[in-house]
Design a protein around this motif. Structure first.
Motif, PDB file in Angstrom:
ATOM      1  N   VAL A   1       0.835  -1.217   0.000  1.00  7.47           N
ATOM      2  CA  VAL A   1       0.000   0.000   0.000  1.00  7.47           C
ATOM      3  C   VAL A   1       0.861   1.254   0.000  1.00  7.47           C
ATOM      4  O   VAL A   1       0.597   2.210  -0.734  1.00  7.47           O
ATOM      5  CB  VAL A   1      -0.939   0.020   1.229  1.00  7.47           C
ATOM      6  CG1 VAL A   1      -1.821   1.272   1.197  1.00  7.47           C
ATOM      7  CG2 VAL A   1      -1.785  -1.235   1.279  1.00  7.47           C
ATOM      8  N   PHE A   2       1.908   1.238   0.829  1.00  7.07           N
ATOM      9  CA  PHE A   2       2.805   2.389   0.953  1.00  7.07           C
ATOM     10  C   PHE A   2       4.246   1.976   0.657  1.00  7.07           C
ATOM     11  O   PHE A   2       5.053   1.802   1.579  1.00  7.07           O
ATOM     12  CB  PHE A   2       2.719   2.989   2.362  1.00  7.07           C
ATOM     13  CG  PHE A   2       1.346   3.437   2.768  1.00  7.07           C
ATOM     14  CD1 PHE A   2       0.761   4.548   2.198  1.00  7.07           C
ATOM     15  CD2 PHE A   2       0.629   2.728   3.736  1.00  7.07           C
ATOM     16  CE1 PHE A   2      -0.511   4.954   2.564  1.00  7.07           C
ATOM     17  CE2 PHE A   2      -0.641   3.128   4.124  1.00  7.07           C
ATOM     18  CZ  PHE A   2      -1.222   4.247   3.532  1.00  7.07           C
ATOM     19  N   PRO A   3       4.587   1.763  -0.629  1.00 11.75           N
ATOM     20  CA  PRO A   3       5.959   1.347  -0.966  1.00 11.75           C
ATOM     21  C   PRO A   3       6.993   2.356  -0.485  1.00 11.75           C
ATOM     22  O   PRO A   3       6.781   3.569  -0.557  1.00 11.75           O
ATOM     23  CB  PRO A   3       5.944   1.245  -2.490  1.00 11.75           C
ATOM     24  CG  PRO A   3       4.743   2.017  -2.924  1.00 11.75           C
ATOM     25  CD  PRO A   3       3.750   1.929  -1.817  1.00 11.75           C
ATOM     26  N   ASN A   4       8.090   1.833   0.019  1.00 13.15           N
ATOM     27  CA  ASN A   4       9.118   2.655   0.640  1.00 13.15           C
ATOM     28  C   ASN A   4       9.756   3.655  -0.318  1.00 13.15           C
ATOM     29  O   ASN A   4      10.226   4.716   0.106  1.00 13.15           O
ATOM     30  CB  ASN A   4      10.195   1.746   1.244  1.00 13.15           C
ATOM     31  CG  ASN A   4      11.108   2.482   2.195  1.00 13.15           C
ATOM     32  OD1 ASN A   4      10.658   3.344   2.943  1.00 13.15           O
ATOM     33  ND2 ASN A   4      12.381   2.160   2.157  1.00 13.15           N
ATOM     34  N   ASN A   5       9.768   3.333  -1.602  1.00 17.86           N
ATOM     35  CA  ASN A   5      10.387   4.239  -2.575  1.00 17.86           C
ATOM     36  C   ASN A   5       9.460   5.373  -2.991  1.00 17.86           C
ATOM     37  O   ASN A   5       9.841   6.244  -3.771  1.00 17.86           O
ATOM     38  CB  ASN A   5      10.848   3.458  -3.816  1.00 17.86           C
ATOM     39  CG  ASN A   5       9.690   2.789  -4.536  1.00 17.86           C
ATOM     40  OD1 ASN A   5       8.645   2.544  -3.944  1.00 17.86           O
ATOM     41  ND2 ASN A   5       9.881   2.487  -5.805  1.00 17.86           N
ATOM     42  N   VAL A   6       8.235   5.359  -2.479  1.00 16.69           N
ATOM     43  CA  VAL A   6       7.263   6.407  -2.810  1.00 16.69           C
ATOM     44  C   VAL A   6       6.878   7.233  -1.587  1.00 16.69           C
ATOM     45  O   VAL A   6       6.746   8.455  -1.664  1.00 16.69           O
ATOM     46  CB  VAL A   6       5.987   5.795  -3.442  1.00 16.69           C
ATOM     47  CG1 VAL A   6       4.948   6.887  -3.739  1.00 16.69           C
ATOM     48  CG2 VAL A   6       6.325   5.019  -4.712  1.00 16.69           C
ATOM     49  N   PHE A   7       6.716   6.564  -0.449  1.00 15.47           N
ATOM     50  CA  PHE A   7       6.216   7.225   0.750  1.00 15.47           C
ATOM     51  C   PHE A   7       7.272   7.304   1.851  1.00 15.47           C
ATOM     52  O   PHE A   7       8.076   6.391   2.020  1.00 15.47           O
ATOM     53  CB  PHE A   7       4.990   6.485   1.310  1.00 15.47           C
ATOM     54  CG  PHE A   7       3.795   6.526   0.405  1.00 15.47           C
ATOM     55  CD1 PHE A   7       2.895   7.576   0.470  1.00 15.47           C
ATOM     56  CD2 PHE A   7       3.573   5.510  -0.523  1.00 15.47           C
ATOM     57  CE1 PHE A   7       1.788   7.618  -0.366  1.00 15.47           C
ATOM     58  CE2 PHE A   7       2.477   5.539  -1.363  1.00 15.47           C
ATOM     59  CZ  PHE A   7       1.580   6.595  -1.285  1.00 15.47           C
ATOM     60  N   ASN A   8       7.226   8.391   2.601  1.00 15.49           N
ATOM     61  CA  ASN A   8       8.076   8.578   3.771  1.00 15.49           C
ATOM     62  C   ASN A   8       7.365   7.972   4.980  1.00 15.49           C
ATOM     63  O   ASN A   8       6.225   8.338   5.279  1.00 15.49           O
ATOM     64  CB  ASN A   8       8.329  10.075   3.988  1.00 15.49           C
ATOM     65  CG  ASN A   8       9.128  10.366   5.235  1.00 15.49           C
ATOM     66  OD1 ASN A   8       8.596  10.334   6.344  1.00 15.49           O
ATOM     67  ND2 ASN A   8      10.408  10.658   5.054  1.00 15.49           N
ATOM     68  N   GLN A   9       8.035   7.048   5.659  1.00 19.31           N
ATOM     69  CA  GLN A   9       7.395   6.328   6.758  1.00 19.31           C
ATOM     70  C   GLN A   9       6.899   7.248   7.870  1.00 19.31           C
ATOM     71  O   GLN A   9       5.799   7.071   8.384  1.00 19.31           O
ATOM     72  CB  GLN A   9       8.362   5.296   7.337  1.00 19.31           C
ATOM     73  CG  GLN A   9       8.305   3.954   6.654  1.00 19.31           C
ATOM     74  CD  GLN A   9       6.961   3.275   6.799  1.00 19.31           C
ATOM     75  OE1 GLN A   9       6.389   3.238   7.880  1.00 19.31           O
ATOM     76  NE2 GLN A   9       6.442   2.748   5.707  1.00 19.31           N
ATOM     77  N   PHE A  10       7.708   8.215   8.230  1.00 21.79           N
ATOM     78  CA  PHE A  10       7.276   9.106   9.313  1.00 21.79           C
ATOM     79  C   PHE A  10       6.030   9.883   8.908  1.00 21.79           C
ATOM     80  O   PHE A  10       5.094  10.042   9.698  1.00 21.79           O
ATOM     81  CB  PHE A  10       8.392  10.083   9.692  1.00 21.79           C
ATOM     82  CG  PHE A  10       7.925  11.147  10.651  1.00 21.79           C
ATOM     83  CD1 PHE A  10       7.562  10.830  11.953  1.00 21.79           C
ATOM     84  CD2 PHE A  10       7.817  12.473  10.241  1.00 21.79           C
ATOM     85  CE1 PHE A  10       7.105  11.804  12.835  1.00 21.79           C
ATOM     86  CE2 PHE A  10       7.362  13.450  11.113  1.00 21.79           C
ATOM     87  CZ  PHE A  10       7.006  13.115  12.414  1.00 21.79           C
ATOM     88  N   GLU A  11       5.984  10.350   7.668  1.00 21.35           N
ATOM     89  CA  GLU A  11       4.823  11.111   7.199  1.00 21.35           C
ATOM     90  C   GLU A  11       3.554  10.258   7.209  1.00 21.35           C
ATOM     91  O   GLU A  11       2.457  10.760   7.491  1.00 21.35           O
ATOM     92  CB  GLU A  11       5.086  11.670   5.814  1.00 21.35           C
ATOM     93  CG  GLU A  11       6.125  12.793   5.800  1.00 21.35           C
ATOM     94  CD  GLU A  11       6.378  13.338   4.404  1.00 21.35           C
ATOM     95  OE1 GLU A  11       5.756  12.851   3.433  1.00 21.35           O
ATOM     96  OE2 GLU A  11       7.212  14.253   4.281  1.00 21.35           O
ATOM     97  N   ILE A  12       3.692   8.973   6.914  1.00 26.51           N
ATOM     98  CA  ILE A  12       2.534   8.076   6.962  1.00 26.51           C
ATOM     99  C   ILE A  12       2.003   8.001   8.390  1.00 26.51           C
ATOM    100  O   ILE A  12       0.808   8.201   8.636  1.00 26.51           O
ATOM    101  CB  ILE A  12       2.910   6.664   6.474  1.00 26.51           C
ATOM    102  CG1 ILE A  12       3.354   6.682   5.019  1.00 26.51           C
ATOM    103  CG2 ILE A  12       1.709   5.713   6.631  1.00 26.51           C
ATOM    104  CD1 ILE A  12       3.973   5.384   4.551  1.00 26.51           C
TER     105      ILE A  12
END
Length: 203
Positions: free
Chosen positions: A162-173
């Motif tokens: 759902v939230f691939p690491n190369n697209v989304f910033n984990q902290f922002e999620i």
């Protein structure tokens, strides 16, 4: 630092950076400058290292959360401080760690899930209860349902499909999830308090 502690510390650093499955015992030994045989003197296998690293980390997270609760001015401040803590911790965490733990280390994953559904569930429930008592959270909210929803959001945030690491910033999620969750339970009074904290942090 004792050899056993050094092994755990180095293993955790490597796991957080590269994921668990991709790190070998040889690499842990090489990073420490010791033989693999020395590691096996302290740990039966890699599974044992993973398990001890994970349980120690869970214990540390619990201690930090309890300290935050004691120091927080109110339940909203507690959440804001938790977000600040997450910024540091999530930045150092490769999301692959969660995937590896779930797929390849079921024993440790089960312990993590039990910890989440007991200790951290209680922490979330306590926060919601206190927030209602202080008039910061809406009195009609279903605390039991929302506590469990918050627990599931933690796993969902790490879902690479759902939230691939190369697209989304984990902290922002995580920050977005918490912000969305909190705004859904706040009273007008609570919203004012929350925005004061946010504005203070942004200035």
């Amino acid at each position: 630092m004792e050899v056993r502690e050094r092994i755990l510390k180095t293993a955790e650093e490597l796991f957080m950076k590269f994921g668990i499955r991709s790190v070998t015992m040889d690499e842990i030994a090489s990073e420490l400058g010791i033989s693999k045989k020395t590691i096996y003197m302290h740990f039966e296998d890699k599974d044992a290292i993973v398990h001890e690293v994970a349980t120690f980390r869970m214990s540390c997270e619990q201690d930090i959360s309890e300290q935050i609760w004691k120091e927080a001015e109110n339940p909203i401040h507690e959440v804001v401080k938790e977000i600040e803590m997450l910024k540091t911790h999530v930045a150092a965490l490769n999301p692959v760690v969660i995937y590896d733990l779930k797929k390849y280390y079921p024993k440790t994953w089960a312990v993590f899930q039990q910890h989440k559904q007991t200790i951290f569930l209680d922490i979330t429930r306590r926060n919601l209860q206190e927030g209602v008592k202080q008039g910061l959270y809406r009195p009609e909210i279903n605390i039991e349902v929302l506590s469990r929803l918050r627990m599931e959001e933690i796993d969902f945030a790490f879902d690479q499909s759902v939230f691939p690491n190369n697209v989304f910033n984990q902290f922002e999620i995580h920050q977005t999830f918490i912000d969305h969750f909190l705004r859904g339970v706040l009273t007008p009074k609570g919203l004012t308090v929350y925005e004061q904290y946010i504005n203070t942090d942004n200035n």
